[in-house]
Design an enzyme around this catalytic site. Sequence first.
Site, PDB file in Angstrom:
ATOM      1  N   SER A   8       0.843  -1.201   0.000  1.00  0.00           N
ATOM      2  CA  SER A   8       0.000   0.000   0.000  1.00  0.00           C
ATOM      3  C   SER A   8       0.873   1.245   0.000  1.00  0.00           C
ATOM      4  O   SER A   8       1.648   1.466   0.948  1.00  0.00           O
ATOM      5  CB  SER A   8      -0.898   0.007   1.235  1.00  0.00           C
ATOM      6  OG  SER A   8      -1.452   1.296   1.376  1.00  0.00           O
ATOM      7  N   HIS A  33      -1.358  -1.317  -4.138  1.00  0.00           N
ATOM      8  CA  HIS A  33      -2.614  -0.974  -3.468  1.00  0.00           C
ATOM      9  C   HIS A  33      -2.667   0.541  -3.261  1.00  0.00           C
ATOM     10  O   HIS A  33      -1.740   1.150  -2.728  1.00  0.00           O
ATOM     11  CB  HIS A  33      -2.693  -1.705  -2.129  1.00  0.00           C
ATOM     12  CG  HIS A  33      -4.013  -1.592  -1.445  1.00  0.00           C
ATOM     13  ND1 HIS A  33      -5.130  -2.318  -1.817  1.00  0.00           N
ATOM     14  CD2 HIS A  33      -4.410  -0.838  -0.385  1.00  0.00           C
ATOM     15  CE1 HIS A  33      -6.135  -2.008  -1.032  1.00  0.00           C
ATOM     16  NE2 HIS A  33      -5.739  -1.109  -0.153  1.00  0.00           N
ATOM     17  N   ASP A  35      -4.905   3.591  -1.714  1.00  0.00           N
ATOM     18  CA  ASP A  35      -5.961   3.897  -0.741  1.00  0.00           C
ATOM     19  C   ASP A  35      -6.489   5.308  -0.927  1.00  0.00           C
ATOM     20  O   ASP A  35      -5.754   6.279  -0.723  1.00  0.00           O
ATOM     21  CB  ASP A  35      -5.399   3.772   0.685  1.00  0.00           C
ATOM     22  CG  ASP A  35      -5.217   2.326   1.094  1.00  0.00           C
ATOM     23  OD1 ASP A  35      -6.170   1.549   0.955  1.00  0.00           O
ATOM     24  OD2 ASP A  35      -4.117   1.986   1.560  1.00  0.00           O
ATOM     25  N   MET A  37      -9.064   8.083   0.440  1.00  0.00           N
ATOM     26  CA  MET A  37      -9.869   8.441   1.626  1.00  0.00           C
ATOM     27  C   MET A  37     -10.395   9.862   1.460  1.00  0.00           C
ATOM     28  O   MET A  37      -9.639  10.752   1.062  1.00  0.00           O
ATOM     29  CB  MET A  37      -8.992   8.387   2.872  1.00  0.00           C
ATOM     30  CG  MET A  37      -8.343   7.037   3.093  1.00  0.00           C
ATOM     31  SD  MET A  37      -7.276   7.096   4.532  1.00  0.00           S
ATOM     32  CE  MET A  37      -6.628   5.420   4.521  1.00  0.00           C
ATOM     33  N   HIS A  66      -8.592   1.116  -3.738  1.00  0.00           N
ATOM     34  CA  HIS A  66      -9.509   0.879  -2.610  1.00  0.00           C
ATOM     35  C   HIS A  66     -10.165   2.211  -2.257  1.00  0.00           C
ATOM     36  O   HIS A  66      -9.518   3.103  -1.708  1.00  0.00           O
ATOM     37  CB  HIS A  66      -8.679   0.308  -1.448  1.00  0.00           C
ATOM     38  CG  HIS A  66      -9.440   0.094  -0.187  1.00  0.00           C
ATOM     39  ND1 HIS A  66      -8.812  -0.148   1.025  1.00  0.00           N
ATOM     40  CD2 HIS A  66     -10.776   0.064   0.084  1.00  0.00           C
ATOM     41  CE1 HIS A  66      -9.717  -0.296   1.968  1.00  0.00           C
ATOM     42  NE2 HIS A  66     -10.922  -0.167   1.440  1.00  0.00           N
ATOM     43  N   MET A  68     -12.290   4.391  -0.125  1.00  0.00           N
ATOM     44  CA  MET A  68     -12.926   4.605   1.186  1.00  0.00           C
ATOM     45  C   MET A  68     -13.616   5.963   1.105  1.00  0.00           C
ATOM     46  O   MET A  68     -13.200   6.944   1.751  1.00  0.00           O
ATOM     47  CB  MET A  68     -11.850   4.568   2.286  1.00  0.00           C
ATOM     48  CG  MET A  68     -11.350   3.156   2.537  1.00  0.00           C
ATOM     49  SD  MET A  68      -9.784   3.113   3.422  1.00  0.00           S
ATOM     50  CE  MET A  68      -8.691   3.239   2.034  1.00  0.00           C
ATOM     51  N   MET A 137     -11.546  -5.920   5.727  1.00  0.00           N
ATOM     52  CA  MET A 137     -10.746  -4.972   6.502  1.00  0.00           C
ATOM     53  C   MET A 137     -10.380  -5.624   7.837  1.00  0.00           C
ATOM     54  O   MET A 137     -11.267  -6.032   8.599  1.00  0.00           O
ATOM     55  CB  MET A 137     -11.536  -3.685   6.778  1.00  0.00           C
ATOM     56  CG  MET A 137     -11.686  -2.721   5.618  1.00  0.00           C
ATOM     57  SD  MET A 137     -10.158  -2.148   4.824  1.00  0.00           S
ATOM     58  CE  MET A 137      -9.178  -1.552   6.201  1.00  0.00           C
ATOM     59  N   ASP A 175      -6.735  -6.533   4.426  1.00  0.00           N
ATOM     60  CA  ASP A 175      -6.107  -5.201   4.433  1.00  0.00           C
ATOM     61  C   ASP A 175      -6.072  -4.641   5.849  1.00  0.00           C
ATOM     62  O   ASP A 175      -7.127  -4.389   6.454  1.00  0.00           O
ATOM     63  CB  ASP A 175      -6.930  -4.288   3.505  1.00  0.00           C
ATOM     64  CG  ASP A 175      -6.316  -2.907   3.317  1.00  0.00           C
ATOM     65  OD1 ASP A 175      -5.213  -2.665   3.826  1.00  0.00           O
ATOM     66  OD2 ASP A 175      -6.971  -2.083   2.639  1.00  0.00           O
TER      67      ASP A 175
HETATM   68  C1  DX5 Z   1      -6.348   1.400   5.849  1.00  0.00           C
HETATM   69  C2  DX5 Z   1      -5.951   1.135   4.427  1.00  0.00           C
HETATM   70  C3  DX5 Z   1      -4.827   0.180   4.294  1.00  0.00           C
HETATM   71  C4  DX5 Z   1      -3.525   0.639   4.882  1.00  0.00           C
HETATM   72  C5  DX5 Z   1      -2.883  -0.569   5.465  1.00  0.00           C
HETATM   73  O1  DX5 Z   1      -7.509   2.143   5.890  1.00  0.00           O
HETATM   74  O2  DX5 Z   1      -7.038   0.593   3.688  1.00  0.00           O
HETATM   75  O3  DX5 Z   1      -4.631  -0.251   2.942  1.00  0.00           O
HETATM   76  O4  DX5 Z   1      -2.653   1.217   3.944  1.00  0.00           O
HETATM   77  O5  DX5 Z   1      -1.825  -0.164   6.217  1.00  0.00           O
HETATM   78  P1  DX5 Z   1      -1.063  -1.113   7.236  1.00  0.00           P
HETATM   79  O6  DX5 Z   1      -0.528  -2.275   6.451  1.00  0.00           O
HETATM   80  O7  DX5 Z   1      -0.020  -0.201   7.762  1.00  0.00           O
HETATM   81  O8  DX5 Z   1      -2.051  -1.566   8.292  1.00  0.00           O
HETATM   82 ZN    ZN Z   2      -6.636  -0.324   1.618  1.00  0.00          ZN
END
Ligand code: DX5
Ligand code: ZN
Length: 222
Positions: A8, A33, A35, A37, A66, A68, A137, A175
Amino acid sequence: MNHLIAPSILAADFANLQRDLEMINKSDADWVHVDIMDGMFVPNISFGFPVVSATKKHATKSLDVHLMIVEPDRYLKAFKDAGADGITVHYEACQHLHRTVQAIKELGCRAGVALNPHTPVTLLQDIIADLDLVLIMSVNPGFGGQKFIDNTYKKLHDLKALSRDKNPNLFIEVDGGVDQHNIQKLVDAGANALVAGSSVFSSADPSAAISHLKYPEKLLQS
Ligand code: DX5
Ligand code: ZN
């Protein structure tokens, strides 16, 4: 099939993103990956389209995006155009999940649905046959570096049972809090795609950390 590893970039150094992507390109990783947000669905804001496009420019591996975010339907095409190969939306963010999943597939992307830690796998029983991927998750979404939630193993067990009959080729992704200590147990429980942020990028040798996640049995033997 060996499990897939998706580092990620949330945990990468954004001032050196090209360098970190080139590390991923040369590593044993399978996907990148990404992310997204929005500060609404989750309390944090990460980055948007310009960073996804820049990532696409330098990454040689498939972009596993991903989302969110609330109302993801509004942005599916924009993420596809920015370079997404797979798009995962949250079950909790979609009023009409079937429609959203069809829209992702019509764009030519892998269609994924993510479940928050409190959302039971059984809620997917009438959509699972349409999905390419389910993301469980294993932390509450919004931040990297959180503690892994142990109930994930039970959810993997439930998802494996559901997918066995209805979609045996499903990508089962985990994840949050994935590291070299829990990866083998997660794979044994049915995960076949593993996201890792901090355990890769906080390592002194991120490329070796990816190899250890990809081939945990070699680490055990050494
Ligand atoms: C969290 C993200 C993850 C995050 C994981 O909301 O969806 O993809 O990057 O990070 P680690 O591996 O540090 O838990
Ligand atoms: Zn993620």
